[in-house]
Design a protein around this motif. Structure first.
Motif, short mmCIF file in Angstrom:
data_model
loop_
_atom_site.label_atom_id
_atom_site.label_comp_id
_atom_site.label_asym_id
_atom_site.label_seq_id
_atom_site.Cartn_x
_atom_site.Cartn_y
_atom_site.Cartn_z
N SER A 1 38.29 21.99 23.98
CA SER A 1 37.46 21.78 22.78
C SER A 1 36.17 22.59 22.78
N ASN A 2 35.81 23.18 23.93
CA ASN A 2 34.60 24.00 24.04
C ASN A 2 34.80 25.01 25.15
N PRO A 3 35.39 26.18 24.85
CA PRO A 3 35.74 27.16 25.88
C PRO A 3 34.57 27.69 26.71
N GLU A 4 33.35 27.44 26.26
CA GLU A 4 32.19 27.85 27.07
C GLU A 4 31.97 26.93 28.26
N PHE B 1 34.80 22.71 41.37
CA PHE B 1 33.60 22.43 40.60
C PHE B 1 33.92 22.47 39.11
N ALA B 2 33.04 21.86 38.32
CA ALA B 2 33.23 21.79 36.87
C ALA B 2 31.90 21.48 36.22
N ASP B 3 31.85 21.69 34.89
CA ASP B 3 30.68 21.30 34.12
C ASP B 3 30.67 19.78 33.98
N SER B 4 29.51 19.19 34.18
CA SER B 4 29.37 17.76 33.96
C SER B 4 28.86 17.53 32.55
N GLY B 5 28.92 16.30 32.11
CA GLY B 5 28.40 15.93 30.80
C GLY B 5 27.71 14.60 30.89
N PRO B 6 26.68 14.38 30.08
CA PRO B 6 25.93 13.14 30.19
C PRO B 6 26.77 11.89 29.91
N ASP B 7 27.83 12.04 29.13
CA ASP B 7 28.67 10.89 28.83
C ASP B 7 29.98 10.91 29.60
N GLY B 8 30.14 11.86 30.51
CA GLY B 8 31.36 11.97 31.28
C GLY B 8 32.52 12.52 30.45
N GLY B 9 32.24 12.98 29.22
CA GLY B 9 33.29 13.43 28.33
C GLY B 9 33.99 14.70 28.77
N ARG B 10 33.39 15.46 29.63
CA ARG B 10 34.00 16.71 30.06
C ARG B 10 34.78 16.55 31.35
#
Length: 128
Positions: A36-39, A55-64
């Protein structure tokens, strides 16, 4: 054979991968973008010598990425074990909460997850 790989959640996985390359001479072998967000990156792997770091990008709501039931976790542990079903069951019996049932993955491995009583998200898997 058992092994544990750290899974580091960061603000910018692409920058983190470049840091690992520059700092350790790592080879980033996998970089999977979030559909949903290739960046953003949902999963990446860097090889450093005989070891690897996920490793991965984190998100404040855990959505990623999957979070613990109360808060997003910053470090996840990835354990390769002979019997992920048994480890998952024993963890639940010892007070952990299931994050994902052990299931067969596209590559043929079996993978599941749990949050231990201390808030660490563990993934247990077999080799494909």
């Amino acid at each position: 054979m058992s092994a544990i790989r750290p899974y580091v959640m960061v603000d910018d996985a692409r920058v983190y991968g470049a840091f690992l390359e520059r700092t350790f001479g790592a080879q980033v072998s996998t970089m999977i973008p979030l559909e949903s967000n290739p960046e953003r990156v949902i999963h990446a792997e860097a090889r450093i010598g005989d070891s690897s770091v996920f490793f991965a990008d984190s998100g404040p709501d855990g959505g990623r990425c999957l979070s613990s039931p109360a808060e997003p976790v910053h470090v996840q542990l990835w354990a390769t074990v002979p019997d992920p079903d048994g480890v998952h069951d024993r963890a639940i019996a010892a007070g952990a909460r299931s994050a994902a049932a052990v299931t067969i993955q596209d590559d043929g491995s079996r993978t599941g997850g749990f949050v231990d009583p201390f808030g660490t998200l563990w993934w247990v898997t077999t080799l494909a």
